[in-house]
Structure formats: structure tokens, C-alpha cells
Scaffold this active site. Structure first.
Site, PDB file in Angstrom:
ATOM      1  N   LYS A 159       0.890  -1.158   0.000  1.00  0.00           N
ATOM      2  CA  LYS A 159       0.000   0.000   0.000  1.00  0.00           C
ATOM      3  C   LYS A 159       0.933   1.214   0.000  1.00  0.00           C
ATOM      4  O   LYS A 159       1.227   1.814   1.037  1.00  0.00           O
ATOM      5  CB  LYS A 159      -0.933  -0.025   1.211  1.00  0.00           C
ATOM      6  CG  LYS A 159      -2.059   0.981   1.113  1.00  0.00           C
ATOM      7  CD  LYS A 159      -3.156   0.682   2.119  1.00  0.00           C
ATOM      8  CE  LYS A 159      -4.126   1.848   2.277  1.00  0.00           C
ATOM      9  NZ  LYS A 159      -4.892   2.191   1.082  1.00  0.00           N
TER      10      LYS A 159
HETATM   11  N1  PMP Z   1      -7.623  -1.228  -3.276  1.00  0.00           N
HETATM   12  C1  PMP Z   1      -7.102   0.003  -3.071  1.00  0.00           C
HETATM   13  C2  PMP Z   1      -6.370   0.682  -4.175  1.00  0.00           C
HETATM   14  C3  PMP Z   1      -7.251   0.615  -1.820  1.00  0.00           C
HETATM   15  O1  PMP Z   1      -6.745   1.840  -1.605  1.00  0.00           O
HETATM   16  C4  PMP Z   1      -7.976  -0.050  -0.800  1.00  0.00           C
HETATM   17  C5  PMP Z   1      -8.149   0.617   0.536  1.00  0.00           C
HETATM   18  N2  PMP Z   1      -7.058   0.370   1.376  1.00  0.00           N
HETATM   19  C6  PMP Z   1      -8.502  -1.312  -1.074  1.00  0.00           C
HETATM   20  C7  PMP Z   1      -8.308  -1.875  -2.321  1.00  0.00           C
HETATM   21  C8  PMP Z   1      -9.267  -2.066  -0.030  1.00  0.00           C
HETATM   22  O2  PMP Z   1      -8.409  -2.436   1.007  1.00  0.00           O
HETATM   23  P1  PMP Z   1      -8.921  -2.582   2.507  1.00  0.00           P
HETATM   24  O3  PMP Z   1     -10.156  -3.383   2.472  1.00  0.00           O
HETATM   25  O4  PMP Z   1      -7.790  -3.265   3.179  1.00  0.00           O
HETATM   26  O5  PMP Z   1      -9.148  -1.210   3.025  1.00  0.00           O
END
Ligand code: PMP
Length: 300
Positions: A159
Site C-alpha cells: 500500500k
Molecule cells: N484497493 C485500493 C487501491 C485501496 O486503496 C484499498 C483501501 N485500502 C482497497 C483496495 C481495499 O483495502 P482494505 O479493504 O484493506 O481497506
């Protein structure tokens, strides 16, 4: 809704080991993280004073940093303690928590071996990511012009701040045309994800979601897969081509910020599709709300 300037709050930010007044949490303009995107972060939700799946978020943060070649100088225990301390100091019950780690200003240039690693955590009260109307009818999405990159062209499992460049561009383009968000294909032309969410299709009462092999395997995604299977709903993780949206009765997105959010329309060159949020969206949304401990389920 008025924009709150995010550098102008009254509360505290946890910054490199201590709580500092919000407005004093600054970094130098020559920070490597700013120039070269050597920066990773998390997006967490606080429900009733507690972060949902905190350990998973913290593990992902430390792992994202390792993928970018640096070690965040904090243990999992200390990170959890800092999170609790910050939430208590700011008196947040329902909010959004943003940890961020980046390379400092000790060295300027592509090479950054000598930089110090910084870590900050901020938390604030959080309204819904999409409006109640959008939640009820399903959001309107526009196909993005940008594709999620191949895993050998970007650190796609992290991330990492740099990966959001094409998300912001895509979301701005969608918003400029009156849509709520953009939907991205990947480098192969397969269905990928939203700009901050994963996607699910309900086909014949079963769930299908793209295999996360070049984008984030969201924590909400994993939660929802577990909840669906607990209900006896089959879930398939597989390569999905965009034309398969024509077979979907319902489509929804998942993410820490967005939670479970139905999609009402997907428009643009790749194909135009409309969906009516129904029983699957409602069940998944209610199950998710129940799991995170929300008192009132949102009707869809
Ligand atoms: N894809 C992207 C590009 C994101 O920014 C997020 C948010 N973090 C997600 C998917 C979903 O991830 P999560 O459920 O861990 O928040």
C-alpha cells in the site's frame, strides 16, 4: 460539506514516538518520501473506539515498507500501543485512522540509503465515504483510462503512496463527469478494482471477485469473503473479464473507508452496465456492519 483543511485541527498526531499538537506535525520539503514516493500508509476504521482488524493493518504497513526496502522502526506491540494512545487522546469513537511511514530528508536523490524512517499516525472523525443516496441506489462508476500495473512494473502488493497517482487521476476524471468513482482494469484488460476498493460480482447468487495478483488484497475483501462463505454463499476468486459484468445481478465494492458499497452503474468505453442493489448487497452490508459492531445497519 465544507472541506476541513487537514493541517488545521485542534487534536494530536502521533509523530516519531510521541503525541504532538496536530498543527506541529510537519516534515521537511526535501523529504525523500515526497520526491520519490518512498512512502507507505494504511487506512483503518475506528468503530466504537477500536480499530477493526488492527493487527492486519499494522502487519500490512510494516510489510509494505519492507517491499519498498525499508524497515519501520517500531514493533507490532508499540504500533498497537501508539494507536490506542492516539485514539484515547483524541477521544475518537467512530473515525478513520491513517498511519504513514516515509523516508526523511537526510539524502536527496534516487538513492536513499542514509535516510531516517519516520512514522506518524493521525485519526479523525469520519462521515460516510459515499452519500446515503449513493449507498442506497449504488454508486455511479466510470471506467478509468489508467490500468493497474503488472507486478514486475510496480510494487503492487504494497500500500504504497506512488501507486495512488493513477487512482487520483482516474477519480478526478470520473468526478469531472459527475461520477462517484472510477473502475480500473489491469494491465491484461481484466477487471481489477476501484480507486480505493475491491470489487465483487453476484452471478446466479454466487460471488465472483478478481484474484488480487496486481492490486491490494483488501482486508475488507477478505472479511467479506469469510462472511459470505459463513452464509453458505460460494465465492470464486478468479480472472474476470469486463464483459462478464453483463451476467451480474449485483455488484458491490469493499474497502476500509467505503465498507460494503453497492454499484448502480458503470459507464464508459469498456461497456455500460446497470445494477440494482438487492439481497446480496443487503446481506453483505448487514453482515459487515454487524461484524464491525455498528449499531445501525444501512438499508440498501
Ligand atoms: N484497493 C485500493 C487501491 C485501496 O486503496 C484499498 C483501501 N485500502 C482497497 C483496495 C481495499 O483495502 P482494505 O479493504 O484493506 O481497506
Amino acid at each position: 460539506m465544507p472541506m476541513i483543511p487537514f493541517d488545521d485541527h485542534d487534536s494530536f498526531i502521533w509523530y516519531d514516538g510521541r503525541l504532538v499538537p496536530w498543527r506541529d506535525a510537519k516534515l521537511h520539503v526535501l523529504s525523500h518520501g515526497l520526491h520519490y514516493a518512498s512512502c507507505v500508509f494504511e487506512g483503518e476504521r475506528v468503530y466504537d473506539g477500536t480499530v477493526f482488524r488492527l493487527e492486519d493493518h499494522n502487519e500490512r504497513l510494516l510489510n509494505s515498507a519492507r517491499i519498498l526496502g525499508f524497515e519501520v522502526p517500531v514493533s507490532m506491540d508499540d504500533l498497537a500501543k501508539a494507536t490506542h494512545e492516539l485514539i484515547a487522546a483524541n477521544n475518537i469513537l467512530d473515525g478513520y485512522l491513517r498511519p504513514i511511514a516515509w523516508r526523511g530528508a537526510e539524502q536527496m536523490g534516487v538513492s536513499a540509503q542514509a535516510t531516517k524512517i519516520h512514522l506518524a499516525l493521525a485519526v479523525w472523525e469520519w462521515p460516510a465515504y459515499f452519500s446515503p443516496e449513493a449507498r442506497a441506489k449504488g454508486i455511479r462508476m466510470k471506467w478509468a483510462n489508467w490500468a493497474r500495473p503488472a507486478p514486475n512494473t510496480a510494487p503492487t502488493e504494497a500500500k504504497a503512496a506512488g501507486l495512488y497517482m493513477i487512482c487520483t487521476l482516474s477519480k478526478h476524471m470520473a468526478e469531472a463527469e459527475g461520477f462517484d468513482d472510477a473502475l480500473m482494469l489491469d494491465w491484461r484488460g481484466q477487471l481489477a478494482e476501484g480507486t480505493g476498493t475491491n470489487i465483487f460480482l453476484a452471478i446466479n447468487g454466487e460471488l465472483h471477485t478478481p484474484t488480487p495478483d496486481c492490486f491490494l488484497n483488501g482486508i475488507t475483501r477478505k472479511t467479506v469473503i469469510g462472511l459470505a462463505r459463513k452464509r453458505g454463499i460460494k465465492v470464486f476468486e478468479r480472472a474476470i473479464m469486463p464483459h462478464e459484468l453483463a451476467n451480474a445481478e449485483e455488484v458491490f465494492l469493499t474497502g476500509s473507508a467505503a465498507e460494503v458499497i453497492p454499484v448502480g452503474e458503470i459507464a464508459g468505453e469498456v461497456g455500460h452496465y446497470r445494477f440494482t442493489p438487492g439481497v446480496i448487497c443487503r446481506l453483505m452490508s448487514e453482515d459487515f456492519d454487524h461484524t464491525v459492531g455498528k449499531k445501525v445497519a444501512i438499508a440498501v
